[in-house]
Design a protein around this motif. Sequence first.
Motif, PDB file in Angstrom:
ATOM      1  N   ALA A 192       0.832  -1.204   0.000  1.00 49.43           N
ATOM      2  CA  ALA A 192       0.000   0.000   0.000  1.00 49.43           C
ATOM      3  C   ALA A 192       0.865   1.253   0.000  1.00 49.43           C
ATOM      4  CB  ALA A 192      -0.937  -0.003   1.207  1.00 49.43           C
ATOM      5  N   LEU A 193       2.015   1.192   0.672  1.00 50.69           N
ATOM      6  CA  LEU A 193       2.913   2.349   0.680  1.00 50.69           C
ATOM      7  C   LEU A 193       3.481   2.604  -0.717  1.00 50.69           C
ATOM      8  CD1 LEU A 193       4.840   1.698   4.025  1.00 50.69           C
ATOM      9  CD2 LEU A 193       2.823   3.145   3.645  1.00 50.69           C
ATOM     10  N   TYR A 194       3.870   1.544  -1.418  1.00 55.16           N
ATOM     11  CA  TYR A 194       4.317   1.704  -2.801  1.00 55.16           C
ATOM     12  C   TYR A 194       3.204   2.302  -3.661  1.00 55.16           C
ATOM     13  CZ  TYR A 194       8.462  -1.309  -2.066  1.00 55.16           C
ATOM     14  OH  TYR A 194       9.648  -1.843  -1.656  1.00 55.16           O
ATOM     15  N   ALA A 195       1.973   1.861  -3.423  1.00 53.87           N
ATOM     16  CA  ALA A 195       0.842   2.364  -4.200  1.00 53.87           C
ATOM     17  C   ALA A 195       0.616   3.845  -3.942  1.00 53.87           C
ATOM     18  CB  ALA A 195      -0.421   1.571  -3.860  1.00 53.87           C
ATOM     19  N   ILE A 196       0.733   4.250  -2.689  1.00 55.18           N
ATOM     20  CA  ILE A 196       0.588   5.665  -2.350  1.00 55.18           C
ATOM     21  C   ILE A 196       1.684   6.484  -3.034  1.00 55.18           C
ATOM     22  CG2 ILE A 196       0.726   7.358  -0.468  1.00 55.18           C
ATOM     23  CD1 ILE A 196      -0.508   5.174   1.355  1.00 55.18           C
ATOM     24  N   ALA A 197       2.913   5.966  -2.987  1.00 53.59           N
ATOM     25  CA  ALA A 197       4.031   6.659  -3.640  1.00 53.59           C
ATOM     26  C   ALA A 197       3.787   6.782  -5.143  1.00 53.59           C
ATOM     27  CB  ALA A 197       5.334   5.915  -3.372  1.00 53.59           C
ATOM     28  N   ALA A 198       3.243   5.728  -5.741  1.00 47.19           N
ATOM     29  CA  ALA A 198       2.950   5.751  -7.177  1.00 47.19           C
ATOM     30  C   ALA A 198       1.916   6.818  -7.499  1.00 47.19           C
ATOM     31  CB  ALA A 198       2.453   4.378  -7.625  1.00 47.19           C
ATOM     32  N   MET A 199       0.867   6.884  -6.697  1.00 49.26           N
ATOM     33  CA  MET A 199      -0.172   7.888  -6.932  1.00 49.26           C
ATOM     34  C   MET A 199       0.387   9.291  -6.769  1.00 49.26           C
ATOM     35  SD  MET A 199      -3.528   6.240  -5.122  1.00 49.26           S
ATOM     36  CE  MET A 199      -3.917   4.491  -5.293  1.00 49.26           C
ATOM     37  N   ASN A 200       1.234   9.489  -5.759  1.00 52.14           N
ATOM     38  CA  ASN A 200       1.834  10.810  -5.554  1.00 52.14           C
ATOM     39  C   ASN A 200       2.715  11.210  -6.737  1.00 52.14           C
ATOM     40  OD1 ASN A 200       0.607  11.119  -3.063  1.00 52.14           O
ATOM     41  ND2 ASN A 200       2.370  10.364  -1.904  1.00 52.14           N
ATOM     42  N   ALA A 201       3.255  10.206  -7.442  1.00 52.06           N
ATOM     43  CA  ALA A 201       4.099  10.485  -8.607  1.00 52.06           C
ATOM     44  C   ALA A 201       3.283  10.551  -9.895  1.00 52.06           C
ATOM     45  CB  ALA A 201       5.176   9.412  -8.727  1.00 52.06           C
ATOM     46  N   GLY A 202       1.971  10.354  -9.805  1.00 52.32           N
ATOM     47  CA  GLY A 202       1.114  10.435 -10.987  1.00 52.32           C
ATOM     48  C   GLY A 202       1.145   9.196 -11.852  1.00 52.32           C
ATOM     49  N   CYS A 203       1.561   8.066 -11.278  1.00 52.93           N
ATOM     50  CA  CYS A 203       1.675   6.816 -12.038  1.00 52.93           C
ATOM     51  C   CYS A 203       0.417   5.964 -11.898  1.00 52.93           C
ATOM     52  CB  CYS A 203       2.860   5.994 -11.534  1.00 52.93           C
ATOM     53  SG  CYS A 203       4.440   6.850 -11.535  1.00 52.93           S
ATOM     54  N   SER A 204       0.058   5.248 -12.959  1.00 58.20           N
ATOM     55  CA  SER A 204      -0.970   4.225 -12.846  1.00 58.20           C
ATOM     56  C   SER A 204      -0.416   3.074 -12.019  1.00 58.20           C
ATOM     57  CB  SER A 204      -1.388   3.718 -14.227  1.00 58.20           C
ATOM     58  OG  SER A 204      -1.914   4.771 -15.006  1.00 58.20           O
ATOM     59  N   HIS A 205      -1.319   2.218 -11.477  1.00 62.04           N
ATOM     60  CA  HIS A 205      -0.856   1.161 -10.581  1.00 62.04           C
ATOM     61  C   HIS A 205      -1.604  -0.137 -10.843  1.00 62.04           C
ATOM     62  CE1 HIS A 205      -0.440  -1.179  -6.838  1.00 62.04           C
ATOM     63  NE2 HIS A 205       0.691  -0.521  -6.662  1.00 62.04           N
ATOM     64  N   LEU A 206      -0.838  -1.237 -10.937  1.00 56.93           N
ATOM     65  CA  LEU A 206      -1.405  -2.573 -11.089  1.00 56.93           C
ATOM     66  C   LEU A 206      -0.846  -3.471  -9.995  1.00 56.93           C
ATOM     67  CD1 LEU A 206      -0.894  -2.924 -14.946  1.00 56.93           C
ATOM     68  CD2 LEU A 206      -3.107  -2.682 -13.792  1.00 56.93           C
TER      69      LEU A 206
END
Length: 404
Positions: A192-206
């Motif tokens: 979940a922390l990686y996912a939050i970091a991805a969202m903060n960077a504007g990245c899509s997430h799978l």
Amino acid sequence: MTKQRIGIWIIGAWGGVSTTAAIGLLSLQKGLTGTSGLVSEHPYFEKLDLVGWDQVVIGGHEIRETSFVEAAKHFSETSGVFHPALLQAVEPELNEFDKNVKPGTLIHVGDTIRSLAGDSVKQYDQESLQDTLARLSADMTEFQKQHDLAHVVVVNLASTEPPVEESAKALSLAELKEQLASAETSPVPASALYAIAAMNAGCSHLNFTPSAGTDLPALIELAEEKQILHGGRDGKTGETLMKSVLAPMFAHRNLNVMSWVGHNIFGNLDGKVLDDPVNKSNKVHSKDHLLTEILGYKPQTLVSIEYIESMGDWKTAWDHIHFKGFLDTKMSLQFTWQGTDSVLAAPLVLDMVRFTEREWRRGNRSGVMTHLSSFFKSPMQATTPEFERQYQQLEEWANTVSEE
């Protein structure tokens, strides 16, 4: 919109699935392999104008100390895949991909996964949670800038974590933000922390694992707030794929399934992590819920996952289905599925990245991508558990995109 280069940022970058995906991508770029196993290469999806293989670059986060080449050689030695000539042909590019791999995080990964970590990631043990989030996000942003990428898709391929705390499933985004003040108060795991970091960077997430990823109310809310596309969870590659195809047959023929037993043995790193009962419980639940959803009742079920080191990446699943037919006659069906776990999974990762980038490119940049449900064991916000109907949703999405 004109297609530009895109990036795949992989959590668990030097793992079996990631390494196979990297070798597969480079083999496609060099014309060294065919397209068997790639859904996105089916003629039906030609109309989508998907991103080309030569427009993709790979980076990621990792907690172990190895490399793509070392991981590939170990994989080849233990599982008999990757011809030496193929590895030699893509080795220079794999070495370049290594430069894009950064240390991940050990916050709430569990003892078994922590035991795999090298010193390069342990140096961040004293880092605050907020600094960790900022560091992970900065790594993704720098990757995008360095390679001049139009978009980055983050894919979680890390080992299966212990189940998420129940308290985390009830938190709103505002409540979660308060608890993310420190690692001690955080109720969410590393995925979940990686996912939050991805969202903060504007990245899509799978999320291709059974771990939580974005499958929490608070993170679904965050994805809406940040306008992020995401999907998951747990890739459907073998035994569960068969269940999602066979179970509807029993349901449609009104054959009563009394019991369904599945035994799984494999010896890769994922199997080693799943040898821990805590981590295993997350995977077993992901594999076992499907039958009840499809059949409309719960037969007696047993799912076993055993780590047999000598198997390497070769996974064998043996299933015994005991069912009742006309005149209450008891009958059975057995099947054996054998395949290399990573070779089954890697092309699906590449497929989903292409479909995600296409959805992002069309301008729809927010929410759960339910059209990718056929790729997952536990798809988020799925409207049907049956594989054939899920695949039809992918085709319907493709029709809509191509008509725009």
